[in-house]
Design a protein around this motif. Structure first.
Motif, mmCIF file in Angstrom:
data_model
loop_
_atom_site.group_PDB
_atom_site.id
_atom_site.type_symbol
_atom_site.label_atom_id
_atom_site.label_comp_id
_atom_site.label_asym_id
_atom_site.label_seq_id
_atom_site.Cartn_x
_atom_site.Cartn_y
_atom_site.Cartn_z
ATOM 1 N N THR A 853 0.832 -1.114 -0.052
ATOM 2 C CA THR A 853 0.073 -0.034 -0.012
ATOM 3 C C THR A 853 0.996 1.096 -0.191
ATOM 4 O O THR A 853 1.769 1.414 0.587
ATOM 5 N N LEU A 854 0.725 2.347 -0.737
ATOM 6 C CA LEU A 854 1.517 3.376 -1.173
ATOM 7 C C LEU A 854 0.484 4.513 -0.852
ATOM 8 O O LEU A 854 -0.328 4.953 -1.639
ATOM 9 N N GLY A 855 0.437 4.928 0.366
ATOM 10 C CA GLY A 855 -0.448 5.914 0.823
ATOM 11 C C GLY A 855 -0.482 7.246 0.101
ATOM 12 O O GLY A 855 -1.591 7.872 -0.250
ATOM 13 N N SER A 856 0.629 7.836 -0.176
ATOM 14 C CA SER A 856 0.825 8.931 -0.885
ATOM 15 C C SER A 856 0.711 8.503 -2.298
ATOM 16 O O SER A 856 1.069 7.442 -2.895
ATOM 17 N N GLU A 857 0.175 9.626 -3.204
ATOM 18 C CA GLU A 857 0.128 9.402 -4.464
ATOM 19 C C GLU A 857 1.482 9.534 -5.491
ATOM 20 O O GLU A 857 1.854 10.466 -5.990
ATOM 21 N N VAL A 858 2.062 8.363 -5.472
ATOM 22 C CA VAL A 858 3.531 8.474 -5.820
ATOM 23 C C VAL A 858 3.650 8.497 -7.336
ATOM 24 O O VAL A 858 4.725 8.836 -7.844
ATOM 25 N N THR A 859 2.493 8.466 -8.043
ATOM 26 C CA THR A 859 2.598 8.772 -9.474
ATOM 27 C C THR A 859 1.629 9.787 -9.963
ATOM 28 O O THR A 859 1.495 10.030 -11.190
ATOM 29 N N PHE A 860 1.621 10.735 -9.255
ATOM 30 C CA PHE A 860 0.674 12.025 -9.427
ATOM 31 C C PHE A 860 1.307 12.711 -10.601
ATOM 32 O O PHE A 860 2.210 13.138 -10.780
ATOM 33 N N ARG A 861 0.301 12.672 -11.705
ATOM 34 C CA ARG A 861 0.418 13.443 -13.015
ATOM 35 C C ARG A 861 2.038 13.074 -13.399
ATOM 36 O O ARG A 861 2.663 13.876 -14.101
ATOM 37 N N SER A 862 2.569 12.064 -12.934
ATOM 38 C CA SER A 862 3.829 11.420 -13.549
ATOM 39 C C SER A 862 5.018 12.281 -12.996
ATOM 40 O O SER A 862 6.208 11.985 -13.596
ATOM 41 N N LEU A 863 4.971 12.935 -12.291
ATOM 42 C CA LEU A 863 5.663 14.135 -11.552
ATOM 43 C C LEU A 863 6.794 13.576 -10.504
ATOM 44 O O LEU A 863 7.721 13.884 -10.667
ATOM 45 N N PRO A 864 6.230 13.024 -9.439
ATOM 46 C CA PRO A 864 7.368 12.459 -8.317
ATOM 47 C C PRO A 864 8.093 11.211 -8.846
ATOM 48 O O PRO A 864 7.847 10.285 -8.044
ATOM 49 N N ARG A 865 8.889 11.441 -9.698
ATOM 50 C CA ARG A 865 9.491 10.185 -10.236
ATOM 51 C C ARG A 865 10.573 9.764 -9.383
ATOM 52 O O ARG A 865 10.985 8.534 -9.365
ATOM 53 N N SER A 866 10.962 10.395 -8.298
ATOM 54 C CA SER A 866 11.928 9.991 -7.297
ATOM 55 C C SER A 866 11.243 8.810 -6.540
ATOM 56 O O SER A 866 12.032 8.246 -5.907
ATOM 57 N N THR A 867 9.947 8.716 -6.467
ATOM 58 C CA THR A 867 9.336 7.469 -5.818
ATOM 59 C C THR A 867 8.735 6.664 -6.747
ATOM 60 O O THR A 867 7.925 5.594 -6.294
ATOM 61 N N PHE A 868 9.171 6.543 -7.996
ATOM 62 C CA PHE A 868 8.374 5.624 -8.861
ATOM 63 C C PHE A 868 9.061 4.397 -8.588
ATOM 64 O O PHE A 868 8.365 3.126 -8.853
ATOM 65 N N ASN A 869 10.374 4.155 -8.007
ATOM 66 C CA ASN A 869 10.777 2.685 -7.830
ATOM 67 C C ASN A 869 10.052 2.040 -6.784
ATOM 68 O O ASN A 869 10.270 0.667 -6.863
ATOM 69 N N LEU A 870 9.292 2.702 -5.822
ATOM 70 C CA LEU A 870 8.358 2.119 -4.852
ATOM 71 C C LEU A 870 7.523 1.209 -5.646
ATOM 72 O O LEU A 870 7.241 -0.012 -5.281
ATOM 73 N N VAL A 871 6.826 1.813 -6.652
ATOM 74 C CA VAL A 871 5.860 0.913 -7.483
ATOM 75 C C VAL A 871 6.487 -0.279 -7.964
ATOM 76 O O VAL A 871 5.935 -1.364 -7.939
ATOM 77 N N TYR A 872 7.507 0.141 -9.018
ATOM 78 C CA TYR A 872 7.909 -0.954 -9.629
ATOM 79 C C TYR A 872 8.680 -2.082 -8.951
ATOM 80 O O TYR A 872 8.774 -3.375 -9.287
ATOM 81 N N ASN A 873 9.268 -1.750 -7.659
ATOM 82 C CA ASN A 873 9.741 -2.633 -6.866
ATOM 83 C C ASN A 873 8.582 -3.642 -6.420
ATOM 84 O O ASN A 873 8.967 -4.777 -6.478
ATOM 85 N N ALA A 874 7.653 -3.190 -6.015
ATOM 86 C CA ALA A 874 6.605 -3.860 -5.587
ATOM 87 C C ALA A 874 6.001 -4.691 -6.717
ATOM 88 O O ALA A 874 5.596 -6.027 -6.629
ATOM 89 N N VAL A 875 5.749 -4.053 -7.982
ATOM 90 C CA VAL A 875 5.145 -4.773 -9.100
ATOM 91 C C VAL A 875 6.017 -6.301 -9.336
ATOM 92 O O VAL A 875 5.384 -6.895 -9.731
ATOM 93 N N TYR A 876 7.203 -5.894 -9.510
ATOM 94 C CA TYR A 876 8.263 -7.012 -9.925
ATOM 95 C C TYR A 876 8.529 -7.738 -8.685
ATOM 96 O O TYR A 876 8.631 -9.126 -8.651
ATOM 97 N N GLY A 877 8.668 -7.443 -7.481
ATOM 98 C CA GLY A 877 9.273 -7.944 -6.480
ATOM 99 C C GLY A 877 8.209 -8.792 -5.781
ATOM 100 O O GLY A 877 8.710 -9.969 -5.182
ATOM 101 N N GLY A 878 6.925 -8.609 -5.758
ATOM 102 C CA GLY A 878 5.870 -9.142 -5.263
ATOM 103 C C GLY A 878 5.921 -10.727 -5.750
ATOM 104 O O GLY A 878 5.966 -11.708 -5.073
ATOM 105 N N PRO A 879 5.825 -10.810 -7.103
ATOM 106 C CA PRO A 879 5.992 -12.326 -7.561
ATOM 107 C C PRO A 879 7.173 -12.804 -7.737
ATOM 108 O O PRO A 879 7.283 -14.080 -8.367
ATOM 109 N N ALA A 880 8.225 -12.152 -7.296
ATOM 110 C CA ALA A 880 9.605 -12.795 -7.501
ATOM 111 C C ALA A 880 9.974 -13.975 -6.489
ATOM 112 O O ALA A 880 9.151 -14.165 -5.494
#
Length: 905
Positions: A853-880
Motif C-alpha cells: 500500500t502506497l499511501g501518498s500518490e507516488v505517480t501523481f501526474r507522472s511528476l514525483p519520479r523519485s518515488t517511482f521505484n516504490l511502485v515497480y519494486n512492488a510490481v516485480y518484487g511481489g511475484p519474485a
C-alpha cells in the motif's frame, strides 16, 4: 535583496485601466508610458476586400453553431478551416503533426494578406524582441513599431467543454469574409494563431460519441478519459511536457512568441455565466507584475464588451492560476505573454439547455464589484455559450490590435529584459547541479526540460566553490540573470506557499492541487540554490544529451553485470530484460565486488550473449553505468519472475489511472488494463500483479458502468459484482500481488481486512497540504524501498497516512513520516503533527500473496519520479522468488522459460 516593482489595484479601477491602456497613456504593465516607448500602431494599408466563395458555418455544417443538440464533428471543423484557407488570402492552415492517438493537430493563421506574406519577418521581430541578449531597448522600441502582436487562441483543451469549439467556426468565418472597421483593425494590426483544439483526440471521442448516440437510449456523455492518458489533466502538463500535444503547444509558443494567449474554457453551470480576468488568489513572485496587469486589462476590455451587448453574469477575481503551473497558464506568462482566460458556464449533456427548476434566474444574484450584473434569465443554452465566447474573443482581439506596440515592448521585450539585467526577485544568483548525482537519468530529464523551455545552462570546465561548498568539474550552473531566469527559479526552487486570507476570519487561499513545482525534489536531483556570486569557469551547454556510457567488456562465463538500483531509469532496463526473457536477480543486502560497494536491490544480470545487446540498447536510453564482474556476488536475494504479468485496474474517467497507463507505456512495462471479463476466469491465470490506481473504490469495481446506459463497447468497464470483489481477494490469497496507490489503499484494506486505520483528520481546518512534498524516511533494506535514499520527500495531496492497528498479515512499515525534524520539504502544510510517526508505505503478506500500500500518490501526474521505484519494486518484487546466496552466485534460474517456479530453495 532587490525590490521588484509591483502594481496594486482597487477592483473598481480595472475598467478605467483598460481605457487608459487603449489611449496609450498607461502601458500594459500598469506603469506610465516612458518617453520614447512605442506609441500607437504604425499606419497600415487598407484591408483588401474578402475573396473567394466561402460558405457560412450554417451552410457548411447544415446547422447554425449553437443549435440545441447539434455539435460539429472535429474532422468537419478542420475541413471547414481548410476550405476557408483555400478560398481566403486572410487565412493559412498548417498541420503540425499527429496526436497521441494519431489524429491531426493543426493551427490556423489569420491576418491581413500583407501580414501573412511577411509572416517570417514578423516572427523574426518577435524572436528578437524576446531575446534581450541581442536586442537593446532602443532597437526593441523600433521593432515594436515595425511588428504586430500575435494573438494565440486556444479553443478547446478540456474536450467536454464543446461550446468554444463550435464558436471558432463563426469567428474564423467573420474574420475571413467581413469588411468592417473591426476586421480591418484586427487583421492589419495583429496575427491570430488559432489552435482549433489543444486536444484533438478528445474532440473526436466526446463529439463522436455524442453524435453516435443521438436518437438512442444510451447515455450521451462519453464515460472515459477524453485524452488517452491525461483526461481532464491535459492542461496540467506544463513542467515535464510528457504529452505530444503539450510539446506542440510549447513549440508554437517558442516560434510565434504571442503577446496575448487566449485560453477558452467552460466551467460548471451553477455560478457566473462567464469569468474574465482579473484573477483571484495569490501570485508567485516569479510571475511578472505586468503580466497580471495586462491580463486584467484585457479581461476588463472583454467585460465592457459583454456589458455593451447586455450579456450579463460576468464575474472576475476568481481562478487562482498564477502560483504554480497546474492550470492553463504554464510557460506563457513567464516569457511575456499575457494570459486571457475565459470560463463560460456549461449546459446539460454538452448541448442541451440548462433550465432553472423554479423559474428564477440562473447563477448568483447578488451584485458586487467582482460580479456587477447578475444573469437575469432562467435558461442557458449552447447558443449562449457560443455568443458569449465570440464577444469575449472579439474583445480580446480588438484590445490586442489597439495596443500592439505597447504589448510588444512592455511584455515580449521588457519581461525577459528585466530578468536578463536584474535577475530574479528572490535574489538567487544561480542554481548549481552537482555533477555527482545518485540518479544521472533524473538529472538528464530535469536539464532536458530546462533546455526545452530555453533556459541557459552552463557547465563548469574546472572545479569551483560556491558559498563554501566545493563542486567538481562537469557540474551544471543555471544563472538566474538570464531571459528565462524567473522560469528557472519557478521550477528549480523550493516553495513556501504563503498563508494568505482575504479577511481575518476568511479561509486560507489554497491552490487547486499543487502548492509547489520543485522539479529537483520531484525527480530526485540534488540542486543547490546559491545567493552569493561566485567565480567559475563556465561554458554554455549546446545540447542536453543522455550521458554516454559504455558497456564494459564481457566477463567470463560465470560473470555477471551489476546495475545499481537508485535511478528510476532502471525501470526501463528491467522492462527490456523482461521483454527479452533474460533472467534477472536482485541482491537482498549490501555487498562488495571488485573493491566497490553495492546497495541492496542491485540488479544482477548474467553476462550472456543474449543479455548483452538488450542491456546495451536499454542503457543507451537512460545513460546508467553497468559494471561487470567475473563472478556473480554471493549474496541472498530474489529472482524476478520472467515476463511478469501486470494488470492495471484504472477504471473509467479516472485520471490517475490514465497517468499510470502513460508511465507503464513510457517505461515499457508489459501490462494489460484489467477488464470486467477477466473476473469470469481465475485472475491468477492472467496476472501476477494487479495495480489499483488512485481513485479505485469498491463501488467502481463492483458496480462499474451500467450495461443499461452504455453498449458493449464499454463491457470492459462493467461492474463485476460481489462475486468479482471476492475473486480479487482470492487472487491475493492464492499468491497474487496487489499494489494499491493513494486512496485505493482504503479499498485494499476493506478487501483484505488489513490492520490499518486513517491517521489524518478529514477537516481541512485541522490538516491540509494543498499538494506538497513531505519528508519521508525509508527502510532501504526492504524490497519495496530498494534504491531509495534514507530520507526524501513524497507527494501528498488529499490522500491518507496510516496507523498500524494490529499484527494480522505481518504488516511491515516501508516508509513513514518522521517523528521529529522537518516535515515540509516544499509547498504548504497545516496540521503537520497529525503526520508525525504515521506510515506511508506498508507491505503485508495475505495468504500466499503480497499486498503493498502506497499511501501518498507516488505517480501523481507522472511528476514525483523519485518515488517511482516504490511502485515497480512492488510490481516485480511481489511475484519474485526468494533465493539463497549460492543460487545468486551460480545465476541458477529457479523459473522455467514460461515463468513457472521450479525450485524456491
Amino acid at each position: 535583496m532587490r525590490q521588484r516593482r509591483t502594481a496594486t489595484y482597487l477592483v473598481g479601477a480595472f475598467v478605467g485601466l483598460a481605457g487608459l491602456l487603449s489611449s496609450g497613456l498607461v502601458s500594459a504593465s500598469g506603469s506610465p508610458s516612458l518617453p520614447g516607448s512605442p506609441g500607437t500602431p504604425a499606419t497600415r494599408a487598407e484591408l483588401p476586400p474578402a475573396t473567394g466563395d466561402i460558405p457560412t458555418p450554417e451552410e457548411f455544417f447544415d446547422f447554425e453553431m449553437g443549435t440545441e443538440g447539434r455539435l460539429a464533428a472535429y474532422p468537419d471543423v478542420l475541413e471547414y478551416m481548410k476550405t476557408i484557407a483555400a478560398e481566403s488570402d486572410r487565412v493559412d492552415y498548417e498541420t503540425i503533426g499527429p496526436t497521441t492517438m494519431g489524429n491531426e493537430y493543426a493551427t490556423v493563421l489569420i491576418s491581413s494578406p500583407e501580414n501573412l506574406q511577411r509572416i517570417d519577418e514578423l516572427v523574426e521581430i518577435n524572436q528578437r524582441l524576446s531575446d534581450p541578449r541581442t536586442t537593446t531597448p532602443e532597437e526593441a522600441r523600433e521593432l515594436a513599431r515595425q511588428g504586430v502582436p500575435f494573438y494565440h487562441l486556444e479553443a478547446t483543451i478540456h474536450s467536454s467543454e464543446v461550446g468554444n469549439g463550435q464558436a471558432i467556426n463563426d469567428i474564423v468565418h467573420r474574420l475571413a469574409t467581413e469588411d468592417s472597421e473591426f476586421t480591418e483593425e484586427v487583421l492589419t494590426n495583429s496575427v491570430i494563431v488559432l489552435v482549433p483544439s489543444q486536444n484533438p483526440d478528445g474532440q473526436h471521442l466526446i463529439i463522436d460519441h455524442f453524435n453516435k448516440t443521438a436518437g438512442t437510449d444510451w447515455n450521451r456523455n462519453y464515460p472515459d478519459l477524453y485524452h488517452k492518458y491525461t483526461g481532464h489533466d491535459d492542461n496540467r502538463d506544463w513542467t515535464m511536457f510528457t504529452q505530444v500535444e503539450a510539446r506542440y503547444r510549447l513549440e508554437l509558443m517558442k516560434k510565434y512568441r504571442p503577446a496575448v494567449v487566449h485560453i477558452m474554457h467552460q466551467q460548471g453551470n451553477s455560478g457566473e455565466r462567464i469569468f474574465v480576468p482579473p484573477y483571484g488568489g495569490i501570485t508567485a513572485e516569479n510571475v511578472p507584475a505586468n503580466m497580471n496587469a495586462s491580463s486584467s486589462a484585457i479581461g476588463q476590455h472583454a467585460a465592457r464588451a459583454l456589458a455593451a451587448e447586455d450579456k450579463r453574469g460576468v464575474g472576475t477575481l476568481d481562478y487562482h492560476i498564477f502560483w504554480t503551473l497546474e492550470q492553463p497558464v504554464g510557460f506563457f506568462p513567464f516569457t511575456g505573454s499575457a494570459v486571457f482566460l475565459t470560463e463560460i458556464a456549461s449546459v446539460v449533456d454538452y448541448a442541451y439547455p440548462q433550465v432553472s427548476e423554479d423559474g428564477s434566474p440562473l447563477g448568483p444574484q447578488q451584485a458586487r464589484q467582482s460580479f456587477i450584473e447578475p444573469y437575469d434569465k432562467p435558461v442557458w443554452t449552447l447558443k449562449d455559450i457560443v455568443e458569449y465566447a465570440k464577444t469575449a474573443t472579439y474583445a480580446g482581439m480588438e484590445y490586442t490590435a489597439q495596443n500592439g506596440p505597447t504589448l510588444l515592448y512592455d511584455n515580449l521585450f521588457a519581461v525577459p529584459y528585466e530578468y536578463q539585467t536584474q535577475g530574479v526577485p528572490s535574489g538567487t544568483y544561480a542554481f548549481v547541479v552537482n555533477a555527482e548525482q545518485r540518479d544521472p537519468y533524473a538529472t538528464y530529464e530535469m536539464l532536458e526540460r530546462l533546455e526545452w523551455t530555453q533556459v541557459e545552462i552552463h557547465r563548469a570546465t574546472a572545479p569551483f566553490t560556491a558559498e563554501g561548498k566545493e563542486y567538481p568539474a562537469g557540474s551544471w550552473v543555471i544563472l538566474t540573470q538570464q531571459p528565462r531566469g524567473n522560469w528557472a527559479h519557478q521550477v528549480l526552487g523550493v516553495d513556501d506557499y504563503p498563508e494568505v486570507r482575504d479577511c481575518e476570519t476568511c479561509p486560507v487561499l489554497v491552490p487547486y492541487a499543487e502548492a509547489t513545482t520543485s522539479l529537483p525534489l520531484q525527480l530526485g536531483v540534488d540542486v543547490d540554490e546559491v545567493f552569493e556570486e561566485f567565480d567559475a569557469e563556465l561554458e554554455l551547454v549546446e545540447s542536453i544529451e543522455v550521458p554516454e556510457v559504455q558497456l564494459p567488456p564481457a566477463p567470463g562465463p560465470n560473470g555477471a553485470y551489476l546495475l545499481r538500483p537508485e535511478s528510476y531509469g532502471t525501470i526501463q532496463v528491467v522492462a527490456a530484460l523482461q521483454e527479452a526473457n533474460i533472467p534477472t536477480w536482485r541482491a537482498g543486502e549490501d555487498f562488495r565486488a571488485q573493491r566497490k560497494g553495492y546497495p541492496a536491490g542491485t540488479y544482477v544480470i548474467p553476462a550472456t550473449a543474449q543479455a548483452r545487446p538488450v542491456l546495451a540498447r536499454a542503457l543507451a536510453e537512460v545513460g546508467l553505468q553497468v559494471d561487470a564482474v567475473n563472478t556473480a556476488p554471493r549474496v541472498e536475494g530474489i529472482q524476478l519472475k520472467p515476463r511478469t504479468r501486470v494488470g492495471l485496474y484504472r477504471g473509467t474517467n479516472n485520471m490517475p489511472g490514465g497517468w499510470d497507463m502513460w508511465l507503464m507505456d513510457e517505461y515499457g512495462i508489459d501490462y494489460e488494463v484489467v477488464r470486467a471479463q477477466d473476473f469470469q476466469n481465475d485472475l491468477n491465470d492472467l496476472y501476477d500483479t494487479i495495480v489499483l490506481s488512485h481513485g479505485i473504490t469498491k463501488q467502481r469495481i463492483v458496480e462499474g458502468l451500467s450495461p443499461e446506459e452504455y453498449d458493449e463497447e464499454w463491457a470492459w468497464a462493467y461492474g463485476v459484482g460481489e462475486e468479482g470483489w471476492a475473486e480479487l481477494r482470492e487472487f491475493v490469497e492464492d499468491g497474487g500481488t496487489l499494489v494499491a496507490i493513494g486512496s485505493s489503499v482504503a479499498t485494499a484494506r476493506d478487501l483484505l481486512d488489513l490492520p490499518i486505520s486513517e491517521a489524518l483528520p478529514t477537516s481541512t481546518d485541522e490538516f491540509f497540504t494543498g499538494g506538497s512534498l513531505i519528508n519521508n524516511t525509508f527502510d532501504t533494506d526492504h524490497m519495496v524501498a530498494w534504491g531509495m535514499p534514507e530520507t526524501w520527500p513524497v507527494w501528498l495531496y488529499r490522500t491518507q497516512a496510516w496507523d498500524v492497528t494490529g499484527d494480522a498479515h505481518d504488516p511491515e512499515v516501508v516508509a513513514s513520516y518522521p517523528e521529529d525534524g522537518e516535515l515540509l520539504a516544499s509547498g504548504y502544510l497545516r496540521g503537520g503533527d497529525h503526520l508525525r510517526g504515521t506510515a506511508n508505505v506498508l507491505s503485508f503478506e495475505v495468504g500466499e500473496g503480497t499486498v503493498v500500500t502506497l499511501g501518498s500518490e507516488v505517480t501523481f501526474r507522472s511528476l514525483p519520479r523519485s518515488t517511482f521505484n516504490l511502485v515497480y519494486n512492488a510490481v516485480y518484487g511481489g511475484p519474485a522468488a526468494e533465493v539463497d546466496a549460492r543460487t545468486v552466485q551460480r545465476l541458477r534460474s529457479v523459473f522455467s522459460e514460461d515463468g513457472e517456479l521450479l525450485d524456491a530453495s
